[in-house]
Design a protein around this motif. Structure first.
Motif, PDB file in Angstrom:
ATOM      1  N   ARG A  71       0.818  -1.213   0.000  1.00  0.00           N
ATOM      2  CA  ARG A  71       0.000   0.000   0.000  1.00  0.00           C
ATOM      3  C   ARG A  71       0.850   1.260   0.000  1.00  0.00           C
ATOM      4  O   ARG A  71       0.329   2.350  -0.252  1.00  0.00           O
ATOM      5  N   HIS A 170      -0.012   4.431  -2.159  1.00  0.00           N
ATOM      6  CA  HIS A 170      -0.597   3.904  -3.395  1.00  0.00           C
ATOM      7  C   HIS A 170      -1.696   4.804  -3.943  1.00  0.00           C
ATOM      8  O   HIS A 170      -1.885   4.886  -5.167  1.00  0.00           O
ATOM      9  N   GLU A 174      -2.428   6.051  -7.836  1.00  0.00           N
ATOM     10  CA  GLU A 174      -3.727   5.935  -8.492  1.00  0.00           C
ATOM     11  C   GLU A 174      -4.193   7.269  -9.045  1.00  0.00           C
ATOM     12  O   GLU A 174      -4.870   7.332 -10.067  1.00  0.00           O
TER      13      GLU A 174
END
Length: 209
Positions: A71, A170, A174
């Protein structure tokens, strides 16, 4: 081509994991000193990606990101060594500060001297001065660009931090994607920081790490 430094780096990472369970990915850009083979032999738990030619920093980093299922991502140059609690601090900080898209820590030399690595975004004048080597004659000319007025013990939002120690949650990937592979080397992290700021997230310098 820095086999011994890379091995020391990984040994330090493994010692500093603490409660953090991470994934170590080495992207080798066609070194010729046996770096990749040494890591495969010493650390079977490390995911090694061996390129057939030097693909450039951004492309190699993007390969590592694509292979990750974590993550948070920490980009780490082979000559870096993290302090004992750095990984836990990074994870805790990014977990509790969702506004942060890039996190940079305080970088020190082995002798304990500060490594200046926080900079303001470049403009045409600062880069022209560098090309013309004007700071040799006017040492203070780049003081603003190099952010020499940085309060080094103060946690703060900045324009950019050096890519040699560069933590990315993360959700930032994105939002803005990976590094731009058109930057073969240099300025790729500056460009990424600029995209982060444009997206509304923060680039944060955290000297306690």
């Amino acid at each position: 081509n820095v086999r011994d430094l890379t091995v020391n780096n990984i040994e330090t990472l493994l010692r500093s994991e603490g409660s953090v369970r991470g994934q170590i990915i080495l992207v080798d850009n066609h070194s010729s000193d046996g770096t990749a083979e040494a890591v495969e032999h010493r650390f079977p738990q490390v995911h090694v990606i061996k390129n057939r030619y030097n693909t450039g920093f951004s492309h190699a980093v993007n390969q590592g990101i694509a292979a990750s299922h974590a993550r948070h991502i920490l980009l780490l140059n082979p000559d870096m060594r993290v302090s004992t609690d750095a990984l836990e601090k990074i994870v805790t900080y990014l977990d509790t500060h969702p506004e942060v898209g890039v996190l940079g820590g305080k970088l020190m030399t082995e002798e304990g001297r500060l490594v200046p690595h926080v900079r303001r975004f470049p403009d045409i004048w600062s880069q022209l001065a560098i090309v013309l080597k004007l700071p040799h004659f006017f040492p203070r000319l780049l003081a603003h660009y190099l952010q020499e007025d940085l309060e080094v013990e103060k946690e703060q939002d900045v324009d950019s931090v050096r890519g040699s120690f560069f933590a990315i949650p993360h959700q930032a990937l994105e939002r803005v994607g990976c590094l731009d592979p058109r930057y073969f080397i240099f300025f790729e992290e500056v460009d990424f920081c600029r995209q982060i700021v444009k997206s509304g997230m923060k680039v944060r310098y955290v000297p306690s790490i």
